[in-house]
Design a protein around this motif. Structure first.
Motif, mmCIF file in Angstrom:
data_model
loop_
_atom_site.group_PDB
_atom_site.id
_atom_site.type_symbol
_atom_site.label_atom_id
_atom_site.label_comp_id
_atom_site.label_asym_id
_atom_site.label_seq_id
_atom_site.Cartn_x
_atom_site.Cartn_y
_atom_site.Cartn_z
ATOM 1 N N LEU A 118 -11.513 -6.957 3.472
ATOM 2 C CA LEU A 118 -11.105 -5.798 2.679
ATOM 3 C C LEU A 118 -9.819 -6.091 1.908
ATOM 4 O O LEU A 118 -9.702 -5.760 0.726
ATOM 5 C CB LEU A 118 -10.907 -4.577 3.580
ATOM 6 C CG LEU A 118 -12.170 -3.965 4.172
ATOM 7 C CD1 LEU A 118 -11.821 -2.910 5.214
ATOM 8 C CD2 LEU A 118 -13.043 -3.379 3.081
ATOM 9 N N LEU A 119 -8.867 -6.712 2.580
ATOM 10 C CA LEU A 119 -7.607 -7.044 1.915
ATOM 11 C C LEU A 119 -7.817 -8.103 0.834
ATOM 12 O O LEU A 119 -7.191 -8.039 -0.223
ATOM 13 C CB LEU A 119 -6.569 -7.510 2.941
ATOM 14 C CG LEU A 119 -6.071 -6.420 3.886
ATOM 15 C CD1 LEU A 119 -5.225 -7.031 5.006
ATOM 16 C CD2 LEU A 119 -5.296 -5.361 3.137
ATOM 17 N N THR A 153 -5.436 -6.495 -7.838
ATOM 18 C CA THR A 153 -3.985 -6.275 -7.866
ATOM 19 C C THR A 153 -3.287 -7.441 -8.543
ATOM 20 O O THR A 153 -2.393 -7.256 -9.383
ATOM 21 C CB THR A 153 -3.440 -6.104 -6.427
ATOM 22 O OG1 THR A 153 -4.079 -4.979 -5.837
ATOM 23 C CG2 THR A 153 -1.954 -5.909 -6.416
ATOM 24 N N ASP A 212 -6.847 2.020 -3.394
ATOM 25 C CA ASP A 212 -6.397 0.663 -3.096
ATOM 26 C C ASP A 212 -5.224 0.681 -2.119
ATOM 27 O O ASP A 212 -5.177 -0.106 -1.178
ATOM 28 C CB ASP A 212 -6.009 -0.053 -4.389
ATOM 29 C CG ASP A 212 -5.593 -1.485 -4.152
ATOM 30 O OD1 ASP A 212 -6.421 -2.272 -3.647
ATOM 31 O OD2 ASP A 212 -4.434 -1.823 -4.456
ATOM 32 N N GLY A 270 0.815 -1.205 0.000
ATOM 33 C CA GLY A 270 0.000 0.000 0.000
ATOM 34 C C GLY A 270 0.851 1.259 0.000
ATOM 35 O O GLY A 270 0.555 2.227 -0.719
ATOM 36 N N SER A 282 -9.058 -6.479 -2.124
ATOM 37 C CA SER A 282 -8.021 -5.643 -2.728
ATOM 38 C C SER A 282 -6.991 -6.463 -3.502
ATOM 39 O O SER A 282 -6.470 -6.006 -4.524
ATOM 40 C CB SER A 282 -7.326 -4.844 -1.627
ATOM 41 O OG SER A 282 -6.228 -4.140 -2.119
ATOM 42 N N VAL A 315 -6.536 1.511 1.325
ATOM 43 C CA VAL A 315 -7.230 0.347 1.895
ATOM 44 C C VAL A 315 -6.212 -0.670 2.410
ATOM 45 O O VAL A 315 -6.362 -1.208 3.517
ATOM 46 C CB VAL A 315 -8.172 -0.301 0.850
ATOM 47 C CG1 VAL A 315 -8.641 -1.679 1.303
ATOM 48 C CG2 VAL A 315 -9.361 0.593 0.583
ATOM 49 N N LYS A 316 -5.174 -0.914 1.629
ATOM 50 C CA LYS A 316 -4.148 -1.880 2.064
ATOM 51 C C LYS A 316 -3.453 -1.426 3.338
ATOM 52 O O LYS A 316 -3.210 -2.234 4.237
ATOM 53 C CB LYS A 316 -3.140 -2.106 0.941
ATOM 54 C CG LYS A 316 -3.688 -2.965 -0.161
ATOM 55 C CD LYS A 316 -2.698 -3.168 -1.265
ATOM 56 C CE LYS A 316 -3.322 -4.064 -2.329
ATOM 57 N NZ LYS A 316 -2.609 -4.082 -3.550
#
Length: 170
Positions: free
Chosen positions: A86-87, A94, A63, A19, A90, A66-67
């Motif tokens: 959430l991860l 990616t 993104d 991130g 994400s 969030v990470k």
């Protein structure tokens, strides 16, 4: 449990680091994400509300945030199930954007990207395990089923008791 306190930060570290990298070099990450974003949003881009960002660089920054945020929450053990989800959400885009090994013709680079792709699939598996880990507590599904059985038993007893009373009165 000690394993959770050790494993969560270990799992989160790669996301926090990634991130930070995304935020530091958003333009280059956006170039890699642009083709996947175009495939995903191309047909519906005109029908999306104006509030939804479609700019690759903005999405890369979101993104990255969030990470970092979800990774920190996971590392600290705060809302670990939510942060894992959430991860997980994400890591999928990616992985598809950055490690599309099936599009590479050079055998050495293709093998390298395949390794990274499989590494991310492994991380996704770890995140999914973390997302369903209840830390020894009963899951929501278990508690709901148990409560439903108790309510059904109480209802059955109440209805049976009422029927018994009406039979006596007759």
């Amino acid at each position: 449990m000690l394993i959770r306190r050790l494993a969560r930060p270990m799992l989160a570290a790669v996301f926090i680091y990634g991130g930070i990298g995304s935020l530091r070099d958003a333009p280059n990450h956006a170039k890699a994400a642009a083709p996947l974003l175009e495939k995903a949003t191309g047909p519906i881009k005109d029908s999306l509300p104006e509030q939804i960002p479609t700019d690759p660089e903005t999405l890369v920054r979101i993104d990255g945030a969030v990470k970092i945020g979800a990774g920190a929450m996971l590392a600290l053990g705060k809302f670990p199930r939510l942060s894992s989800l959430l991860l997980a959400g994400s890591i999928v885009p990616t992985t598809l954007a950055a490690h599309a090994f099936w599009e590479i013709t050079d055998p050495q680079e293709r093998a390298n990207q395949q390794v990274h792709f499989l590494k991310n699939v492994g991380l996704l598996g770890g995140l999914l395990l973390t997302a369903v880990d209840t830390a020894g507590k009963p899951s929501v599904g278990y508690r709901a089923k148990r409560r439903a059985r108790k309510v059904a038993a109480q209802t059955h007893q109440t209805v049976g008791a009422v029927k018994g009373v009406t039979k006596i009165k007759k």
